[in-house]
Design an enzyme around this catalytic site. Structure first.
Site, PDB file in Angstrom:
ATOM      1  N   GLU A 168       0.800  -1.227   0.000  1.00  0.00           N
ATOM      2  CA  GLU A 168       0.000   0.000   0.000  1.00  0.00           C
ATOM      3  C   GLU A 168       0.831   1.273   0.000  1.00  0.00           C
ATOM      4  OE1 GLU A 168      -2.939  -0.015   3.083  1.00  0.00           O
ATOM      5  OE2 GLU A 168      -3.876  -1.847   2.405  1.00  0.00           O
ATOM      6  N   GLU A 373      -5.249  -8.770   1.158  1.00  0.00           N
ATOM      7  CA  GLU A 373      -5.798  -8.470   2.484  1.00  0.00           C
ATOM      8  C   GLU A 373      -7.279  -8.191   2.338  1.00  0.00           C
ATOM      9  OE1 GLU A 373      -4.061  -5.320   4.901  1.00  0.00           O
ATOM     10  OE2 GLU A 373      -2.059  -5.895   4.230  1.00  0.00           O
TER      11      GLU A 373
HETATM   12  C1  BG6 Z   1      -3.981  -2.361   5.795  1.00  0.00           C
HETATM   13  C2  BG6 Z   1      -2.582  -2.685   6.237  1.00  0.00           C
HETATM   14  O1  BG6 Z   1      -4.018  -1.093   5.276  1.00  0.00           O
HETATM   15  O2  BG6 Z   1      -4.967  -2.364   6.781  1.00  0.00           O
HETATM   16  C3  BG6 Z   1      -2.495  -3.631   7.430  1.00  0.00           C
HETATM   17  O3  BG6 Z   1      -1.840  -3.204   5.167  1.00  0.00           O
HETATM   18  C4  BG6 Z   1      -3.511  -3.181   8.469  1.00  0.00           C
HETATM   19  O4  BG6 Z   1      -1.193  -3.621   7.921  1.00  0.00           O
HETATM   20  C5  BG6 Z   1      -4.895  -3.293   7.856  1.00  0.00           C
HETATM   21  O5  BG6 Z   1      -3.398  -3.784   9.699  1.00  0.00           O
HETATM   22  C6  BG6 Z   1      -6.012  -2.952   8.809  1.00  0.00           C
HETATM   23  O6  BG6 Z   1      -5.800  -1.663   9.317  1.00  0.00           O
HETATM   24  P1  BG6 Z   1      -5.833  -1.367  10.850  1.00  0.00           P
HETATM   25  O7  BG6 Z   1      -5.357   0.044  10.997  1.00  0.00           O
HETATM   26  O8  BG6 Z   1      -7.255  -1.528  11.260  1.00  0.00           O
HETATM   27  O9  BG6 Z   1      -4.927  -2.364  11.494  1.00  0.00           O
END
Ligand code: BG6
Length: 465
Positions: A168, A373
């Site tokens: 990202e 993800e």
């Molecule tokens: C993504 C990242 O943007 O979101 C992860 O690549 C991250 O590392 C995930 O944990 C969820 O975001 P957050 O801030 O809720 O942990």
């Protein structure tokens, strides 16, 4: 399980993590500090309950147990990142042998268990000393990243085929240099453009050295392609959405897929006097990817009514703390009045995942895509030895149906990595926001499979649901 949504043969069923969020052992075996270690130490007030990644899930010491869990959950793939400061505590110095050995052990253990590694080189844990000399705004960071990438390909390229360069870059540049929520906490649009460009140059250099040294390597990048819709059908909001999409999505997507920065956004930056880094077009052309990793959590809705610059992230899970994102004179993100939201104010909209995959496929039809993800953060507690996270199962079902539909519509989606294997250090949210298949007891660090882990095992074994 009777199967209504069957996935292509060889589909990857896995989950994802990032080094800083799970490894812990931040001072062990010669690891150096990253910008996040220092940020968490110096600014506990910016992180929910002052949490730090020092211990995280202690995956560094418990990785064998974690790989066993992956196998039991039916994984045939696992996405993780290498910690740059663990490999190079001094990014200008030699490799740290014990750090490098750790990833040898992890990769071997995955392969012995029939789990294919998908390795991300950079998931935000920039070595602190490079942060001090200008971070992603500086050419030196790009040069040192190239050395680091070369060393990873040389060391692990005999066993790792799937590589992602950067996680990202858009989100990382945005929060590091515009909202100021992540280190180096700047609020400077010029710095944002320099960093966003530097990250894409680093990506292109890594693709070039990877292809040179490991001809079999499949090298991609991981982008969060949140669709950005206009808040209303007005011409002004349409323009705001187009601009936001250009700055946050296309500036990264187009170089990765087409080898070129988007002309209209280049022109926008020039006209605002914020494009002062010379663009190396030949280099960017070398950075076209073999596959694209798509991260997806929620869509945005952009309004042109942006009078002030203001940012706020709900890091507590209290619904009354509304997220705010507004860039004066450019665009403001507003909540969808008809949306469904998590406790952290993230809209739940599986359609956005379908749109992101189809969009990537339109840029280059047939490009291999992985959902690198996707998941939901929740407040959870153990009941006996498990967690009833039926809401997560429902979330996964709806998003996997969207993936299935994208495949039926012609997109070449080859795998799905749920975020995340285990509850982890959720950046500014600390540990309250839980994403894992595995519940982590924060006192003992014991792992417990949630209901969703048992469900996912069945899905993976049946190659569908
Ligand atoms: C993504 C990242 O943007 O979101 C992860 O690549 C991250 O590392 C995930 O944990 C969820 O975001 P957050 O801030 O809720 O942990």
């Amino acid at each position: 399980m009777s199967v209504r949504y069957r996935f292509p043969v060889g589909f990857v069923w896995g989950s994802a993590t990032a080094a800083l969020q799970v490894e812990g052992a931040t001072n062990s075996d010669g690891r150096g500090p990253s910008v996040w270690d220092v940020f968490c130490r110096d600014h506990p007030e910016k992180i929910f309950e002052g949490a730090t990644p020092d211990m995280a899930c202690d995956h560094y010491h418990r990785f064998r147990e974690d790989v066993r869990e992956m196998r039991e959950i039916g994984h045939n793939g696992y996405r993780f990142s290498i910690s740059w400061p663990r490999l190079f505590p001094d990014p200008r110095g030699p490799v740290n042998q014990s750090g490098a050995d750790f990833y040898d052990r992890l990769i071997d253990c995955l392969l012995e268990n029939g789990i294919e590694p998908n390795v991300t080189l950079y998931h935000w844990d920039l070595p602190h000393s490079l942060g001090e000399t200008g971070g992603w705004e500086c050419q030196e960071t790009v040069d040192r990243f190239t050395d680091y990438a070369r060393s990873c390909f040389a060391r692990y390229g005999d066993r790792v085929t799937l590589w992602s360069t950067i996680n990202e870059p858009g989100w990382s540049a945005l929060n590091g240099y515009i909202t100021g929520l992540h280190p180096p906490c700047k609020q400077d649009q010029g710095a944002f453009v320099r960093a966003a460009t530097g990250l894409m140059e680093a990506h292109a250099r890594a693709v070039a050295v990877g292809h040179e040294s490991s001809p079999n390597a499949k090298i991609g990048i991981v982008l969060n392609l949140s669709p950005i819709h206009p808040a209303t059908p007005s011409e002004k909001d349409l323009d705001a959405a187009r601009m936001a999409d250009g700055m946050l999505n296309r500036w990264f997507l187009e170089p990765a897929i087409r080898g070129e920065f988007p002309e209209d956004i280049m022109y926008l930056y020039e006209s605002r006097g914020i494009l002062d880094r010379r663009l190396d077009r030949d280099l960017i052309r070398k950075g076209t990817v073999d596959f694209l990793g798509v991260n997806y959590y929620y869509p945005h809705h952009a309004s042109a009514a942006a009078d002030e610059t203001a940012f706020f992230l709900n890091t507590s899970g209290r619904r009354e703390e509304a997220c705010q994102f507004s860039l004066a004179g450019l665009f403001r993100f507003v909540p969808n009045p008809e949306g469904r939201f998590t406790d952290w104010g993230w809209e739940i909209d599986p359609e956005g995942l379908h749109q992101s995959l189809i969009r990537a496929d339109r840029y280059r039809h047939g490009i291999p895509l992985y959902v690198t993800e996707n998941g939901i953060g929740r407040q959870e507690s153990l009941i006996g030895e498990t967690v009833d996270d039926s809401e997560r199962i429902e979330y996964l079902q709806s998003h996997l149906k969207a993936v299935h539909r994208a495949i039926a519509d012609g997109a070449n989606v080859k795998g799905y990595y749920m975020w995340s294997l285990m509850d982890n250090f959720s950046w500014l949210n600390g540990f309250k926001k839980r994403y894992g298949f595995l519940f982590i007891d924060r006192t003992t660090l014991a792992r417990f499979k949630k209901k969703s882990a048992y469900w996912y095992r069945e899905v993976s074994l049946a190659n569908g649901f």
